[in-house]
Design a protein around this motif. Structure first.
Motif: not given
Length: 69
Positions: A26-27, A29-30, A33-34, A39, A43
Motif C-alpha cells: 500500500f505504501w 500505491a498511496r 495516488s496522492r 492507486f 498497488f
C-alpha cells in the motif's frame, strides 16, 4: 534437540507474512495516488516489484497539484 513447527504453525506464519506483504504494498500505491496517479496500478506493481514501485512513486511528476502558469 530440534523443535519442528507443525503445519498449523507454518500456515500461521505464512498468513502473517502475506498480510505484511500486502500492507507494505500500500505504501507506493498511496504515494502515487496522492500525486494523481493510479492507486490500483501502483498497488499491483508493488505486489510484484516493490522496490521499483516505491522509487517510481517518489520520482513521478505530481499531476494532482494546481500549477501556476
Amino acid at each position: 534437540m530440534y523443535v519442528l513447527m507443525s503445519d498449523a504453525g507454518w500456515l500461521g506464519l505464512g498468513i502473517i507474512g502475506l498480510i505484511i506483504w500486502i500492507a507494505i504494498a500500500f505504501w507506493p500505491a498511496r504515494v502515487a495516488s496522492r500525486k494523481g496517479h493510479s492507486f490500483f496500478g501502483y498497488f499491483v506493481l508493488s505486489l510484484f516489484f516493490f522496490p521499483l514501485a516505491l522509487i517510481m512513486a517518489y520520482v513521478v511528476k505530481d499531476r494532482a497539484g494546481n500549477y501556476v502558469r
